[in-house]
Structures are given as structure tokens and as C-alpha cells.
Design a protein around this motif. Sequence first.
Motif, PDB file in Angstrom:
ATOM      1  N   LEU A 284      15.098   9.303   9.338  1.00  0.00           N
ATOM      2  CA  LEU A 284      13.873   8.016   9.918  1.00  0.00           C
ATOM      3  C   LEU A 284      14.284   7.483  11.457  1.00  0.00           C
ATOM      4  O   LEU A 284      15.675   7.989  11.813  1.00  0.00           O
TER       5      LEU A 284
ATOM      6  N   GLU B 117       0.828  -1.153   0.232  1.00  0.00           N
ATOM      7  CA  GLU B 117      -0.530   0.203   0.196  1.00  0.00           C
ATOM      8  C   GLU B 117       0.819   1.327  -0.044  1.00  0.00           C
ATOM      9  O   GLU B 117       1.398   1.109   1.080  1.00  0.00           O
ATOM     10  N   ASP B 118       1.018   2.315  -1.305  1.00  0.00           N
ATOM     11  CA  ASP B 118       1.399   2.887  -0.955  1.00  0.00           C
ATOM     12  C   ASP B 118       0.910   4.365  -0.129  1.00  0.00           C
ATOM     13  O   ASP B 118       1.643   4.831   0.665  1.00  0.00           O
ATOM     14  N   GLN B 119      -0.602   4.126   0.288  1.00  0.00           N
ATOM     15  CA  GLN B 119      -0.673   5.029   1.373  1.00  0.00           C
ATOM     16  C   GLN B 119      -1.967   4.484   1.965  1.00  0.00           C
ATOM     17  O   GLN B 119      -2.862   3.862   1.501  1.00  0.00           O
TER      18      GLN B 119
ATOM     19  N   GLN C 186       9.732   8.183   9.800  1.00  0.00           N
ATOM     20  CA  GLN C 186       9.999   9.609   9.259  1.00  0.00           C
ATOM     21  C   GLN C 186       9.057  10.454   9.359  1.00  0.00           C
ATOM     22  O   GLN C 186       7.901  10.092   8.160  1.00  0.00           O
TER      23      GLN C 186
ATOM     24  N   GLY D  69      12.143  -1.498   2.053  1.00  0.00           N
ATOM     25  CA  GLY D  69      10.511  -1.304   1.304  1.00  0.00           C
ATOM     26  C   GLY D  69      10.507   0.037   0.976  1.00  0.00           C
ATOM     27  O   GLY D  69      11.193   1.147   1.626  1.00  0.00           O
ATOM     28  N   LEU D  70       9.542   0.429  -0.071  1.00  0.00           N
ATOM     29  CA  LEU D  70       9.571   1.850  -0.158  1.00  0.00           C
ATOM     30  C   LEU D  70       8.262   2.794   0.689  1.00  0.00           C
ATOM     31  O   LEU D  70       8.456   3.483  -0.162  1.00  0.00           O
ATOM     32  N   GLY D  71       7.922   2.060   1.815  1.00  0.00           N
ATOM     33  CA  GLY D  71       7.396   3.032   2.414  1.00  0.00           C
ATOM     34  C   GLY D  71       5.515   2.935   2.190  1.00  0.00           C
ATOM     35  O   GLY D  71       5.425   2.885   0.895  1.00  0.00           O
ATOM     36  N   THR D  72       5.096   3.687   3.197  1.00  0.00           N
ATOM     37  CA  THR D  72       3.596   3.631   3.187  1.00  0.00           C
ATOM     38  C   THR D  72       3.267   5.066   4.000  1.00  0.00           C
ATOM     39  O   THR D  72       4.268   4.998   5.257  1.00  0.00           O
ATOM     40  N   SER D  73       2.478   5.405   3.174  1.00  0.00           N
ATOM     41  CA  SER D  73       1.971   7.175   3.592  1.00  0.00           C
ATOM     42  C   SER D  73       0.863   6.621   4.198  1.00  0.00           C
ATOM     43  O   SER D  73      -0.226   6.053   4.245  1.00  0.00           O
TER      44      SER D  73
ATOM     45  N   PHE E 124       8.187   2.876   6.858  1.00  0.00           N
ATOM     46  CA  PHE E 124       8.709   2.313   6.907  1.00  0.00           C
ATOM     47  C   PHE E 124       9.216   0.857   7.055  1.00  0.00           C
ATOM     48  O   PHE E 124       9.953   0.678   8.389  1.00  0.00           O
TER      49      PHE E 124
ATOM     50  N   TYR F  29      10.191   1.202  10.317  1.00  0.00           N
ATOM     51  CA  TYR F  29      10.559   3.210  10.941  1.00  0.00           C
ATOM     52  C   TYR F  29      10.152   3.017  10.540  1.00  0.00           C
ATOM     53  O   TYR F  29       8.854   3.454   9.749  1.00  0.00           O
TER      54      TYR F  29
ATOM     55  N   LEU G 208       5.005   8.888   6.836  1.00  0.00           N
ATOM     56  CA  LEU G 208       5.385   7.806   6.486  1.00  0.00           C
ATOM     57  C   LEU G 208       6.720   6.780   7.163  1.00  0.00           C
ATOM     58  O   LEU G 208       7.387   6.851   8.157  1.00  0.00           O
TER      59      LEU G 208
END
Lengths: 113, 117
Positions: free
Chosen positions: B44, B8-10, B38, B108-112, B90, B36, B88
Motif C-alpha cells: 500500500l 462501493e466495492d467497485q 494499492q 475499510g475493505l477497499g474499493t476497486s 483503502f 492509501y 485498489l
Amino acid sequence: SQTIHQWPATLVQPVGSPLSLECTVEGTSNPNLYWYRQAAGRGLQLLFYSVGIGQISSEVPQNLSASRPQDRQFILSSKKLLLSDSGFYLCACTGQGNTGELFFGEGSRLTVL
Amino acid sequence: AQSVAQPEDQVNVAEGNPLTVKCTYSVSGNPYLFWYVQYPNRGLQFLLKYITGDNLVKGSYGFEAEFNKSQTSFHLKKPSALVSDSALYFCAVRENPNAGNNRKLIWGLGTSLAVNP
């Protein structure tokens, strides 16, 4: 516990100019040190890591270089900046023990114009 | 190949509701897993880790994560979200140090996460 200092916090530089970002670590000895770049506020790209003084591993070919002149000092440099070097640069270090979590500085935001 | 996925991006959740941020991984051997957080224009911050032992790990700010070996997942959870949790997130994994090169984390690419009042 360890503390990571990064400076400068913000930098605006013209294309073709040199760069030096500095990172120092307190509260730990002989850490592994890392430089990451984060573009567009998202994923982290590992640029360099170091397991000791003078030991640098580069993860991706690029316009940047890193040096570790002292145990707790890590420097990111460039001789001539490109537009694509813009981004948020993060320094990180390992903590005590060998469980692998990293501790990060507050970052340096570089804008190349 | 080793990898970490945050599907999930968000994630949007109302304040006071439970939240889940998903993470799945692919590594050989027994992984070390990390979360983590951010905040904008900040570095982070380490939240929690799983190395071994109890599958439910508790961390900072009331967050916890559940390691599920069969599903190769390590989802981050909090029973009651706060607006200040908006940030954000991670997920990262490190191959077991006994397995060889262990100096790097796979991210991972991160989830907002957006928590709405």
C-alpha cells in the motif's frame, strides 16, 4: 524517509512446513511495526504489532507468531503451515511523528499447497 | 465500535472524468483519516491524511479528499481520472491519540477503481 524491505517476495510451501518472513526498516528509529495479511486481494487483517524490541501483540489467534529481535527487524514465523495461511503478507511501520500513517513494504505472497 | 465503511466495492469511471471514492467512519473523538492506494501485487502507498485544519486535503498524484464532520465522511476525489489510477483504494481511520490506545488503524475493505480509456 523510511524504507521497508520484505523477503522473500514469493514463497510456495507444502502444508506442515515451517515459515519465516522477514521485514527490516530503514530511515526511522523506534517505529511501531505491523504484520498484516491480505486475502483475495481485498481487506487487511492485522496479525501482530510491536511497539518495541521483544514486545509483540497478537490480534487474532492463529498458527503464526512474530518476533522483533532488533529495533528495525520484524519476523513472521510458523512451525507448521496450514492451507489457510496462504495469502499476501504485508509489513508496515509508523513514520516520524505521531500522526499515525503507516508505510508498507512490497509484500510477500505465500502459497501453501 | 470504531469502524470504516467503503460502500462501493467497485467504481468505474471514464478517463478524463472526475472520480469519487467514498468513505464513512465511526469513531469517538476527533479522528485521523487516511487514504492509501494499492496496485496489483504491491504494498500500500500512502496518498493523503486529514489530522486537523482545512477540510480539503491535497495528496499525491493529484488526489484530494474532503473531511465532512457532520456526515462523518472522507471521500477521495480527483478532477480528471487517468487509466493509471486504476487500483485498489483503502480508507483508514485512527482515533485521536489523546483518546487512548492509538497504535492501530481501522481499515475499510477497499474499493476497486477502474478507469476506462
